[in-house]
Design an enzyme around this catalytic site. Structure first.
Site, PDB file in Angstrom:
ATOM      1  N   PRO A 208       0.866  -1.233  -0.001  1.00 11.44           N
ATOM      2  CA  PRO A 208      -0.258   0.186   0.149  1.00 11.44           C
ATOM      3  C   PRO A 208       0.994   1.346  -0.066  1.00 11.44           C
ATOM      4  O   PRO A 208       1.988   1.330   0.560  1.00 11.44           O
ATOM      5  CB  PRO A 208      -0.844  -0.210   1.372  1.00 11.44           C
ATOM      6  CG  PRO A 208      -0.680  -1.533   1.748  1.00 11.44           C
ATOM      7  CD  PRO A 208       0.729  -2.238   1.108  1.00 11.44           C
ATOM      8  N   THR A 213      -2.285   3.711  -7.878  1.00  9.00           N
ATOM      9  CA  THR A 213      -3.210   4.325  -8.372  1.00  9.00           C
ATOM     10  C   THR A 213      -2.742   5.615  -9.267  1.00  9.00           C
ATOM     11  O   THR A 213      -3.220   6.034 -10.216  1.00  9.00           O
ATOM     12  CB  THR A 213      -4.057   4.829  -7.368  1.00  9.00           C
ATOM     13  OG1 THR A 213      -4.815   3.595  -6.532  1.00  9.00           O
ATOM     14  CG2 THR A 213      -5.345   5.593  -7.786  1.00  9.00           C
ATOM     15  N   HIS A 428      16.893  -1.829  31.036  1.00  3.09           N
ATOM     16  CA  HIS A 428      16.184  -2.528  30.011  1.00  3.09           C
ATOM     17  C   HIS A 428      16.849  -1.947  28.815  1.00  3.09           C
ATOM     18  O   HIS A 428      17.150  -2.797  27.813  1.00  3.09           O
ATOM     19  CB  HIS A 428      14.586  -2.346  29.896  1.00  3.09           C
ATOM     20  CG  HIS A 428      13.890  -3.474  29.219  1.00  3.09           C
ATOM     21  ND1 HIS A 428      13.257  -4.730  29.309  1.00  3.09           N
ATOM     22  CD2 HIS A 428      13.853  -3.249  27.670  1.00  3.09           C
ATOM     23  CE1 HIS A 428      12.927  -5.162  28.200  1.00  3.09           C
ATOM     24  NE2 HIS A 428      13.216  -4.114  27.259  1.00  3.09           N
ATOM     25  N   GLU A 429      16.565  -0.592  28.571  1.00 10.23           N
ATOM     26  CA  GLU A 429      16.963  -0.323  27.108  1.00 10.23           C
ATOM     27  C   GLU A 429      18.618  -0.221  27.112  1.00 10.23           C
ATOM     28  O   GLU A 429      19.028  -0.345  25.975  1.00 10.23           O
ATOM     29  CB  GLU A 429      16.582   1.114  26.992  1.00 10.23           C
ATOM     30  CG  GLU A 429      14.984   1.234  26.951  1.00 10.23           C
ATOM     31  CD  GLU A 429      14.203   0.581  25.967  1.00 10.23           C
ATOM     32  OE1 GLU A 429      14.857   0.262  24.997  1.00 10.23           O
ATOM     33  OE2 GLU A 429      13.162   0.196  26.238  1.00 10.23           O
ATOM     34  N   ASP A 506       9.232  -7.184  23.002  1.00  2.69           N
ATOM     35  CA  ASP A 506      10.405  -8.141  22.568  1.00  2.69           C
ATOM     36  C   ASP A 506      10.351  -9.330  22.399  1.00  2.69           C
ATOM     37  O   ASP A 506      10.888  -9.977  21.409  1.00  2.69           O
ATOM     38  CB  ASP A 506      11.467  -7.599  23.463  1.00  2.69           C
ATOM     39  CG  ASP A 506      11.624  -5.921  23.778  1.00  2.69           C
ATOM     40  OD1 ASP A 506      11.413  -5.577  22.737  1.00  2.69           O
ATOM     41  OD2 ASP A 506      11.990  -5.668  24.808  1.00  2.69           O
TER      42      ASP A 506
END
Length: 634
Positions: A208, A213, A428-429, A506
């Site tokens: 898409p 078009t 965590h990051e 994750d």
């Protein structure tokens, strides 16, 4: 006023029927207070001259009035109506006449024997109108009246078509494939002289927003011929036969305007495999598809009519629709590469007011995987952000912020998080960022942030250095390990009893990645190079399904172990990244790489972020300097 006379008819008929019903009810209604008597009582009343008047209806019903009863004070009371079922015979009429009782004979619905009833006329007229309506309705379903079988198409003439090939950017190969159609429509003798036949249909296939078009409009604009535009859903209706009728109407209209183009957008709505639906498929859709197949390559001659269709689900289309003679050519329109994105951005940037040093190439490098529609949205979002900041021109920072908003969602700085949650998110990051820098074949990290965006509490964004067409097994394993690194850091720094749900997305992404590697890409040694599709056409045995699950689990476990080994070995670096995130909230890729390599890092001050809260990469020049430079020029 009378163009839509059938609509007026549909209004008049119900009104006439309502009037008829109301008058009939009022004419034949007998009041609840009316007295009902037997035939014997009626004869007795006639003989005793207690009846003042009589009306005989339909020869079996007598309605009349009884004379008022004389009250003690000498007054005559009010006459009371009555009704009786009788047998009318000669002696009864003689008794009525002998006792001087006025008698009237009435026909049905109250009309006298001397004329025709008005109510009868209304009933007859209403019945005739209903017959006319039913005849027209059945005729309309067969002959396409009322527009039920009429295709809702839009016709564009050559003077209305302003789109040219120069307006379609980033898909040069696709334009080359369809240029023959334009040449044929301009000069058909050039091809007929050699006995060549132009394709009857061209199927544009692609994701898409890639310009399918727009390319179809450009073909019509370059050829200068009429262009009929519709969609596959226009042919799908509840009533069987309506869609087929609309297909016939479309091709009849196109044949009269030949040479011309017919564009059917989202053709998969009507062109799906026949017999694949519930109970063997939808009869209406299949009849419509059959009619389309006949019109494109049947006994009927549609010379000069070329059908162009667009879809992003070519795999669901019926085989008969794709064979030569119908859609002879399939043109795949892929996502634009770096050069194509640069050209598309240059076009849309001309329509907005931007700083002179904003280069389309630098913005295009940070937008891999963007379609033409995505790039148009990116420019518009950047303009909205600049206007929100009361700026006169759009800067490169605005494009940076707009891209992050599109990819990751808007910032949620107002979201309330506890100190423990913020610290957990930072570590965590930091795990994601560390593994993204150290593991092989991983795309370069662009930024790491603990500012909530969209549904995530924080994220690490990676951007590829070049456009990719394939991935190798090393890159897959490294990406799975990067995804697992967040959970690993939570366990190592906070303990297994403090692990949160922050790694849910994750784990989901890593699982999907591993499953595709096993069942689609054949990258599992145990399963081998075998494709196990996820649709109903591929039946997987219970044993094979168990082996697939085991291989997916094995790849995830290997990724987890690789991430854990990397984090344990570089635990001090993870802590440095986490502390920097807690202090500055956002780190650029250069800053993260400098921390991992142990070099000096020039972090931005919090005061600078307060003045300009937009996220910047370290390689981008200051927005304020650009604006001041432009104002001096003015």
């Amino acid at each position: 006023m009378f163009k839509n006379w059938r609509d007026w008819l549909l209004v008049v008929v119900p009104v006439a029927l309502v009037i008829s019903v109301v008058y009939n009810n009022s004419a034949t209604e007998v009041k609840k207070a009316d007295a009902k008597m037997t035939f014997s009582e009626f004869n007795q009343k006639v003989k005793s001259k207690e009846i003042s008047s009589v009306v005989i209806k339909n020869g079996t019903v007598v309605e009349g009035k009884l004379k008022g009863v004389k009250t003690p004070d000498g007054k005559i009371g009010e006459e009371k109506p009555f009704k009786a079922n009788v047998i009318v015979y000669d002696k009864l009429l003689e008794n009525l006449e002998k006792n001087n009782i006025p008698t009237e004979v009435a026909m049905e619905n109250g009309a006298t024997s001397g004329g025709f009833s008005v109510m009868k006329l209304i009933d007859v007229f209403g019945s005739l109108l209903w017959i006319v309506v039913l005849v027209l309705l059945f005729k309309s379903m067969k002959g396409d009246k009322f527009g039920m079988g009429k295709s809702n198409i839009k016709m564009f003439t050559s003077d209305m078509q302003k789109v040219r090939f120069s307006d379609v950017l980033g898909i040069d190969e696709a334009k080359q494939d369809v240029s023959e159609i334009v040449d044929f429509l301009r000069d058909s003798k050039k091809y007929s002289r050699l006995g060549a036949k132009i394709p009857k249909g061209v199927l544009l296939v692609g994701p898409p927003g890639t310009g399918k078009t727009l390319l179809a409009k450009a073909i019509a604009g370059e050829a200068g011929v009429p262009f009929f535009s519709t969609s596959g859903s226009e042919f799908v209706e509840m009533f069987v036969g309506v869609g087929a009728s609309r297909v016939r109407a479309l091709f009849e209209q196109a044949t009269k305007s030949a040479p011309c183009l017919i564009f059917i957008d989202e053709i998969d709505a009507v062109g799906r495999h026949r017999g694949s639906g519930y109970g063997g498929g939808n009869d209406e859709r299949e009849q419509t598809l059959n009619q389309l197949l006949v019109e494109m390559d049947g006994f009927a001659s549609n010379k000069g009519v070329i059908v162009i269709a667009a879809t992003n689900r070519v795999d669901v289309l019926d085989e008969a629709l794709l064979r030569p003679g119908r859609f002879d050519r399939q043109v795949y329109i892929d996502l634009p590469d770096l050069k194509g994105r640069e050209a598309i951005l240059a076009k849309y940037m001309k329509e907005v007011n931007i700083l002179s040093d904003v280069e389309p190439l630098s913005v295009a490098r940070g937008t891999p995987g963007f379609s033409g529609a995505d790039l148009a949205n990116l420019v518009n979002e950047a303009a909205l952000i600049a206007a929100r900041k009361n700026r006169k021109q759009i800067s490169e920072d605005d494009f940076e912020f707009a891209r992050d908003k599109i990819l990751m969602g808007a910032e949620k700085k107002s979201k309330t998080m506890s100190p423990d949650e913020i610290k957990n998110t930072a570590y965590h990051e930091a795990g994601h960022a560390l593994c993204a820098v150290l593991l092989p074949e991983v795309d370069p990290i662009h930024k790491a942030t603990i500012i909530p965006r969209g549904r995530s509490l924080g994220l690490v964004q990676k951007l590829p250095e070049r456009d990719k067409v394939s991935v190798n097994i090393t890159e897959i394993k490294s990406d799975i390990a990067v995804a697992m690194a967040g959970r690993v850091c939570e366990e190592l720094f906070f303990g297994c009893d403090k692990v949160t749900t922050g790694a849910s997305s994750d784990i989901q992404n890593a699982t999907n990645y591993a499953r595709r590697a096993v069942i689609e890409w054949g990258l599992s040694d145990k399963i081998g190079p075998v494709f196990y599709g996820q649709d109903d056409n591929y039946k997987i045995s219970e044993t094979t399904s168990r082996e697939i699950d085991e291989e997916v689990k094995r790849m995830l476990d290997e990724g987890y172990k690789l991430a854990k080994a990397t984090v344990v070995k570089n635990k001090a670096k993870v802590e440095k990244i986490a502390k920097a995130l807690l202090e500055y909230e956002t780190l650029t890729g250069d800053e993260v790489r400098a921390i991992v390599k142990g070099g000096k890092v020039a972090f931005k001050k919090k005061e600078e972020k307060a003045k300009a809260p937009l996220i910047r990469t370290s390689s981008l020049p200051s927005t304020e300097k650009k604006i001041k430079k432009e104002e001096k020029k003015d």
